[in-house]
Design an enzyme around this catalytic site. Structure first.
Site, mmCIF file in Angstrom:
data_model
loop_
_atom_site.group_PDB
_atom_site.id
_atom_site.type_symbol
_atom_site.label_atom_id
_atom_site.label_comp_id
_atom_site.label_asym_id
_atom_site.label_seq_id
_atom_site.Cartn_x
_atom_site.Cartn_y
_atom_site.Cartn_z
ATOM 1 N N GLU A 12 0.846 -1.191 0.000
ATOM 2 C CA GLU A 12 0.000 0.000 0.000
ATOM 3 C C GLU A 12 0.891 1.255 0.000
ATOM 4 O O GLU A 12 1.898 1.291 0.699
ATOM 5 C CB GLU A 12 -0.849 -0.033 1.272
ATOM 6 C CG GLU A 12 -1.936 0.994 1.286
ATOM 7 C CD GLU A 12 -2.980 0.663 2.348
ATOM 8 O OE1 GLU A 12 -2.593 0.449 3.501
ATOM 9 O OE2 GLU A 12 -4.166 0.634 2.004
ATOM 10 N N ARG A 24 -4.642 -4.074 -0.187
ATOM 11 C CA ARG A 24 -5.885 -3.299 -0.318
ATOM 12 C C ARG A 24 -6.183 -2.897 -1.763
ATOM 13 O O ARG A 24 -5.425 -3.173 -2.674
ATOM 14 C CB ARG A 24 -5.852 -2.042 0.544
ATOM 15 C CG ARG A 24 -6.069 -2.305 1.994
ATOM 16 C CD ARG A 24 -6.590 -1.010 2.625
ATOM 17 N NE ARG A 24 -6.569 -1.102 4.061
ATOM 18 C CZ ARG A 24 -7.501 -1.735 4.736
ATOM 19 N NH1 ARG A 24 -8.493 -2.289 4.109
ATOM 20 N NH2 ARG A 24 -7.412 -1.805 6.041
HETATM 21 N N1 DCP Z 1 -6.543 4.206 5.614
HETATM 22 C C1 DCP Z 1 -7.672 5.005 5.512
HETATM 23 N N2 DCP Z 1 -8.415 4.963 4.368
HETATM 24 C C2 DCP Z 1 -8.086 4.133 3.356
HETATM 25 C C3 DCP Z 1 -6.969 3.303 3.449
HETATM 26 C C4 DCP Z 1 -6.202 3.357 4.605
HETATM 27 O O1 DCP Z 1 -7.984 5.761 6.442
HETATM 28 N N3 DCP Z 1 -8.836 4.132 2.255
HETATM 29 C C5 DCP Z 1 -5.695 4.306 6.818
HETATM 30 C C6 DCP Z 1 -5.931 3.239 7.856
HETATM 31 C C7 DCP Z 1 -4.584 3.080 8.508
HETATM 32 C C8 DCP Z 1 -3.594 3.424 7.401
HETATM 33 O O2 DCP Z 1 -4.336 4.190 6.445
HETATM 34 O O3 DCP Z 1 -4.433 4.027 9.553
HETATM 35 C C9 DCP Z 1 -2.992 2.194 6.749
HETATM 36 O O4 DCP Z 1 -4.027 1.309 6.582
HETATM 37 P P1 DCP Z 1 -4.044 -0.238 6.413
HETATM 38 O O5 DCP Z 1 -5.016 -0.884 7.317
HETATM 39 O O6 DCP Z 1 -4.303 -0.476 4.988
HETATM 40 O O7 DCP Z 1 -2.579 -0.714 6.688
HETATM 41 P P2 DCP Z 1 -1.906 -1.369 7.941
HETATM 42 O O8 DCP Z 1 -0.437 -1.044 7.865
HETATM 43 O O9 DCP Z 1 -2.618 -0.968 9.201
HETATM 44 O O10 DCP Z 1 -2.168 -2.883 7.679
HETATM 45 P P3 DCP Z 1 -1.449 -4.171 8.271
HETATM 46 O O11 DCP Z 1 -1.034 -3.886 9.677
HETATM 47 O O12 DCP Z 1 -2.520 -5.210 8.154
HETATM 48 O O13 DCP Z 1 -0.281 -4.435 7.404
#
Ligand code: DCP
Length: 239
Positions: free
Chosen positions: A56, A113
């Site tokens: 992402e 995502r």
């Molecule tokens: N986010 C958001 N809106 C989106 C996509 C992401 O507000 N359309 C935010 C949510 C998190 C950050 O961006 O604070 C990163 O989101 P992810 O859940 O996709 O990534 P993570 O790093 O938390 O995932 P993981 O721990 O599963 O690798």
């Protein structure tokens, strides 16, 4: 096996040229998407030659322009002011990433995502929280379908849903301590969880498995484009 057969048949117009398959890895904040993808990427040399991992573009959200604005941080600090701006930028960065992606070198692409979870999970959540007003949600909805259908690379062949309880995700989030996420509550994660569930897993069951498209909720227009003739794979991740 039947899934395999169906995937092979997806490009029947070009029998000699195999189609690259793209799966999007979905799941709540902190569920472990990055870890899952890193493990696959580092597994074996054979696997590395087969799979392209598309993380992402969160680094792009944390460092915008010559002034190095952190738009993820701005969103969490002032969600009313920046929810639309942030979701708009998230979409644009996915489009930019898609353009940069090497096409067709490896047969399988795993993306962290998708524009569909942006819309079905996050945009809905921020709208429900009144962080996006009616005008802003209408603007988002008005460009989403036309832009996505003009960029077929954004539409995956299927989804891999990493599923864990909001509690588990909250614990992992607190443990990870990403500075921007300090104010993210268990309540917000609960809302995101429910949106993932009703989008990807309407008939709740336990364990891991495969869902067919026919099991997905028909009332959710725009949740999955009709081009996706494949499956939602889901994996339990509460361990
Ligand atoms: N986010 C958001 N809106 C989106 C996509 C992401 O507000 N359309 C935010 C949510 C998190 C950050 O961006 O604070 C990163 O989101 P992810 O859940 O996709 O990534 P993570 O790093 O938390 O995932 P993981 O721990 O599963 O690798």
């Amino acid at each position: 096996e039947s899934v395999d057969e169906e995937l092979k048949d997806t490009d029947s117009s070009k029998p000699t040229q195999k189609k690259r398959l793209t799966f999007c890895v979905e799941g709540n904040i902190s569920v472990g998407k990055t870890t899952f993808l890193q493990r696959i990427a580092n597994e074996t040399i054979e696997l590395r030659d087969l799979v392209e991992i598309v993380p992402e573009p969160i680094d792009k959200w944390q460092d915008v322009g010559p002034d190095h604005f952190n738009i993820l941080d701005a969103f969490y600090a002032e969600p009313h002011r920046y929810a639309y701006t942030f979701q708009n930028y998230v979409f644009v960065t996915r489009v930019m990433q898609e353009r940069e992606s090497q096409s067709g070198i490896k047969p399988l692409r795993l993306m962290e995502r998708s524009v569909f979870s942006d819309r079905m999970v996050f945009v809905r959540a921020v709208h429900e929280a009144n962080w996006m007003n009616e005008m802003e949600i209408s603007i988002y909805d008005s460009w989403f379908d036309p832009v996505v259908s003009s960029l077929p690379g954004l539409i995956p062949d299927g989804f891999i849903y990493l599923r864990a309880s909001p509690d588990t995700c909250h614990k992992r989030m607190m443990h990870r301590r990403r500075s921007e996420e300090g104010g993210v509550t268990l309540d917000y994660l609960q809302g995101l969880h429910e949106k993932h569930e009703s989008w990807l897993l309407p008939s709740k069951g336990s364990g891991s498995g495969i869902l067919s498209v026919s099991q997905l909720p028909m009332h959710m227009e725009g949740s999955l484009p009709p081009e996706i003739q494949d499956r939602v794979f889901y994996l339990e991740g509460n361990h």
